[in-house]
Design an enzyme around this catalytic site. Structure first.
Site, mmCIF file in Angstrom:
data_model
loop_
_atom_site.group_PDB
_atom_site.id
_atom_site.type_symbol
_atom_site.label_atom_id
_atom_site.label_comp_id
_atom_site.label_asym_id
_atom_site.label_seq_id
_atom_site.Cartn_x
_atom_site.Cartn_y
_atom_site.Cartn_z
ATOM 1 N N GLY A 112 47.307 48.807 29.787
ATOM 2 C CA GLY A 112 45.901 48.853 29.346
ATOM 3 C C GLY A 112 45.072 49.716 30.282
ATOM 4 C CB ALA A 113 46.167 52.485 32.482
ATOM 5 C CB ALA A 114 42.836 54.129 28.511
ATOM 6 C CG ASN B 265 41.908 36.257 29.302
ATOM 7 O OD1 ASN B 265 42.471 35.535 30.113
ATOM 8 N ND2 ASN B 265 40.703 36.761 29.500
ATOM 9 N NE ARG C 128 34.078 35.027 37.042
ATOM 10 C CZ ARG C 128 34.647 35.214 35.864
ATOM 11 N NH1 ARG C 128 35.395 34.256 35.315
ATOM 12 N NH2 ARG C 128 34.465 36.340 35.199
ATOM 13 N NE ARG D 150 38.635 33.655 30.057
ATOM 14 C CZ ARG D 150 37.822 32.711 30.547
ATOM 15 N NH1 ARG D 150 38.012 31.441 30.229
ATOM 16 N NH2 ARG D 150 36.825 33.035 31.348
ATOM 17 C CG HIS E 61 41.469 32.770 33.301
ATOM 18 N ND1 HIS E 61 40.403 32.769 34.155
ATOM 19 C CD2 HIS E 61 41.256 33.807 32.454
ATOM 20 C CE1 HIS E 61 39.581 33.760 33.855
ATOM 21 N NE2 HIS E 61 40.080 34.411 32.811
ATOM 22 C CD GLN F 94 52.979 45.146 27.972
ATOM 23 O OE1 GLN F 94 52.465 44.424 28.838
ATOM 24 N NE2 GLN F 94 52.295 46.079 27.334
ATOM 25 C CG ASP G 204 38.973 31.652 36.945
ATOM 26 O OD1 ASP G 204 38.111 31.791 36.084
ATOM 27 O OD2 ASP G 204 40.162 32.005 36.785
HETATM 28 P P1 NAD Z 1 39.752 46.724 27.073
HETATM 29 O O1 NAD Z 1 39.760 46.481 25.611
HETATM 30 O O2 NAD Z 1 38.657 47.534 27.671
HETATM 31 O O3 NAD Z 1 41.119 47.409 27.503
HETATM 32 C C1 NAD Z 1 42.346 46.912 27.069
HETATM 33 C C2 NAD Z 1 43.279 48.103 26.975
HETATM 34 O O4 NAD Z 1 44.575 47.598 26.675
HETATM 35 C C3 NAD Z 1 42.903 49.096 25.876
HETATM 36 O O5 NAD Z 1 42.754 50.385 26.434
HETATM 37 C C4 NAD Z 1 44.069 49.016 24.915
HETATM 38 O O6 NAD Z 1 44.371 50.260 24.309
HETATM 39 C C5 NAD Z 1 45.188 48.553 25.845
HETATM 40 N N1 NAD Z 1 46.325 47.935 25.159
HETATM 41 C C6 NAD Z 1 46.333 47.160 24.062
HETATM 42 N N2 NAD Z 1 47.586 46.848 23.711
HETATM 43 C C7 NAD Z 1 48.390 47.416 24.631
HETATM 44 C C8 NAD Z 1 49.798 47.450 24.810
HETATM 45 N N3 NAD Z 1 50.639 46.844 23.970
HETATM 46 N N4 NAD Z 1 50.273 48.151 25.852
HETATM 47 C C9 NAD Z 1 49.455 48.770 26.709
HETATM 48 N N5 NAD Z 1 48.117 48.795 26.589
HETATM 49 C C10 NAD Z 1 47.594 48.113 25.566
HETATM 50 O O7 NAD Z 1 39.864 45.297 27.780
HETATM 51 P P2 NAD Z 1 39.554 44.932 29.303
HETATM 52 O O8 NAD Z 1 38.131 44.581 29.426
HETATM 53 O O9 NAD Z 1 40.149 45.948 30.213
HETATM 54 O O10 NAD Z 1 40.354 43.553 29.413
HETATM 55 C C11 NAD Z 1 41.753 43.523 29.308
HETATM 56 C C12 NAD Z 1 42.235 42.058 29.239
HETATM 57 O O11 NAD Z 1 41.949 41.385 30.457
HETATM 58 C C13 NAD Z 1 41.549 41.240 28.128
HETATM 59 O O12 NAD Z 1 42.521 40.395 27.511
HETATM 60 C C14 NAD Z 1 40.550 40.407 28.898
HETATM 61 O O13 NAD Z 1 40.197 39.223 28.216
HETATM 62 C C15 NAD Z 1 41.346 40.117 30.151
HETATM 63 N N6 NAD Z 1 40.578 39.691 31.326
HETATM 64 C C16 NAD Z 1 41.152 38.723 32.111
HETATM 65 C C17 NAD Z 1 40.505 38.284 33.239
HETATM 66 C C18 NAD Z 1 41.117 37.231 34.112
HETATM 67 O O14 NAD Z 1 40.458 36.783 35.057
HETATM 68 N N7 NAD Z 1 42.347 36.786 33.899
HETATM 69 C C19 NAD Z 1 39.257 38.826 33.585
HETATM 70 C C20 NAD Z 1 38.703 39.795 32.758
HETATM 71 C C21 NAD Z 1 39.380 40.229 31.619
HETATM 72 C C1 LMR Z 2 36.707 36.399 32.579
HETATM 73 O O1 LMR Z 2 36.933 35.290 33.079
HETATM 74 O O2 LMR Z 2 35.695 37.060 32.881
HETATM 75 C C2 LMR Z 2 37.702 36.984 31.620
HETATM 76 O O3 LMR Z 2 38.740 36.096 31.365
HETATM 77 C C3 LMR Z 2 37.103 37.522 30.379
HETATM 78 C C4 LMR Z 2 36.660 36.407 29.470
HETATM 79 O O4 LMR Z 2 37.034 36.444 28.288
HETATM 80 O O5 LMR Z 2 35.926 35.538 29.918
#
Ligand code: NAD
Ligand code: LMR
Length: 328
Positions: A12-14, A131, A162, A98, A187, A112, A159
């Site tokens: 999800g690097a982009a 998530n 935070r 989530r 989470h 993956q 978390d």
């Molecule tokens: P985003 O939509 O900006 O980016 C996600 C990227 O993943 C997109 O560029 C998309 O093209 C790519 N993607 C989708 N399917 C893919 C695959 N099969 N292989 C590779 N890349 C793929 O989202 P974001 O804001 O960067 O968030 C990413 C994830 O992280 C979300 O699920 C978000 O809820 C989660 N998140 C978790 C936490 C945590 O504390 N655990 C915190 C924030 C966000």
């Molecule tokens: C967060 O805790 O900020 C992330 O898991 C994004 C979300 O959906 O809350």
């Protein structure tokens, strides 16, 4: 210090988190002076945007960035990686929990997990940020039978950070005085940020605060619902703080947590603290030499017991849901 580049995959690097995370990794926040090679996975339609991000990485002229490879084939991108940061997944929007993302995102982690199993380095560590992170990590590890389950973790460090920040603000202490914070469970909104074992300058945090009403009605919900508050305010989910926590978690895992303190990581349960074996649940852990161990011997009172049980019950429900979906 090794001069062999650490090979780090980011999925999800982009995306939003990627846009912050890649620059932190490349500038040395993870591995210090050890060079780093980035392996960036995206879905085909996002590769053009990713090329732009790589141009920006080039333009930073980071001394420690030994190479960047991008692509949409996990078996190519994960080849020989020492660390895989699985970020790529759909984020939730306003009004969603989530867990609502399980069906949309779960399948990403089967593919993956299988690819990592086939091609990652023998010492690979896999950190899941996408998530619902705990259950996605469970899906990935179940699909990677040759990689020890202990090499997978899900991110609850955000978390944890935070919770430290909220406690520091309440007590007026600097964040560096806050130690032994714990996030238990999922989470999600059921997570349990625990002040009863945390310390403020070496004193028990719950005693320093001296206000159970604040703990229950302000502290716990503020931390547990912070993600939703950020979505409400920003219109999209946390990104820079999530990237920062992803780096903190990986750095401590690979290079060790601070002496006399612990961190929160969601790891596969061995049954400690009554958390059902096999669930990926957040615990207090210490890390050294790339391994974690759950801090043992903490006393759990009835209040904490109820909170931990509620969150792990939700994790068990998520596990049942992905079992029914045929993902594990
Ligand atoms: P985003 O939509 O900006 O980016 C996600 C990227 O993943 C997109 O560029 C998309 O093209 C790519 N993607 C989708 N399917 C893919 C695959 N099969 N292989 C590779 N890349 C793929 O989202 P974001 O804001 O960067 O968030 C990413 C994830 O992280 C979300 O699920 C978000 O809820 C989660 N998140 C978790 C936490 C945590 O504390 N655990 C915190 C924030 C966000
Ligand atoms: C967060 O805790 O900020 C992330 O898991 C994004 C979300 O959906 O809350």
């Amino acid at each position: 210090m090794s001069t062999t580049p650490l090979k780090v995959a980011v999925t999800g690097a982009a995306g939003q988190i990627g846009y912050s995370l890649l620059f932190r990794l490349a500038s040395g926040s993870l591995a210090g002076d050890r060079p780093i090679e980035l392996r960036l996975l995206e879905i085909e339609p996002a590769l053009k945007a990713l090329e732009g991000v790589v141009m920006e990485l080039d333009d930073c002229a980071f001394p420690g960035l030994a190479g960047v490879e991008i692509g949409s084939d996990p078996e190519k991108i994960f080849d020989g990686v020492n660390l895989a940061l699985l970020v790529g997944a759909r984020p939730r929007g306003p009004g969603m929990e989530r867990g609502d993302l399980l069906e949309a995102n779960g399948a990403i982690f089967t593919a993956q997990g299988k690819a990592l199993n086939a091609v990652a380095a023998d010492d690979v560590r896999v950190g899941v940020t996408g998530n619902p992170a705990n259950t996605n990590a469970l899906i990935a590890l179940k699909n990677a039978p040759d990689i020890p389950a202990e090499r997978f973790s899900a991110l609850t460090r955000l978390d944890h950070n935070r919770a430290i920040s909220q406690l520091a603000a309440k007590t007026g202490a600097p964040v560096t005085d806050i130690t032994k914070m714990t996030i238990w469970g999922n989470h999600s909104a059921t997570q349990y940020p625990d002040l009863f074992h945390a310390e403020v300058a070496g004193r028990n945090a719950a005693e320093v605060v001296g206000d159970q009403e604040w703990v229950e009605s302000t502290f716990i919900p503020t931390v547990a619902k912070r993600g939703a508050a950020i979505i409400e305010a920003r219109g999209s989910s946390s990104a820079a703080s999530a990237a920062s926590a992803t780096v903190d978690a990986a750095r401590d895992w690979l290079f060790g947590s601070a002496e006399g303190d612990w961190v929160s990581m969601a790891v596969v349960s061995d049954g400690s603290y009554g958390v059902p074996e096999g669930l990926v649940s957040s615990f207090p852990v210490t890390t050294a030499g790339g391994d974690w161990s759950i801090v043992q011997g903490l006393e759990i009172d009835d209040f904490s017991r109820g909170r931990i049980d509620a969150s792990t019950a939700e994790l068990a429900e998520e596990r049942d849901a992905v079992t029914q979906l045929g993902l594990i």
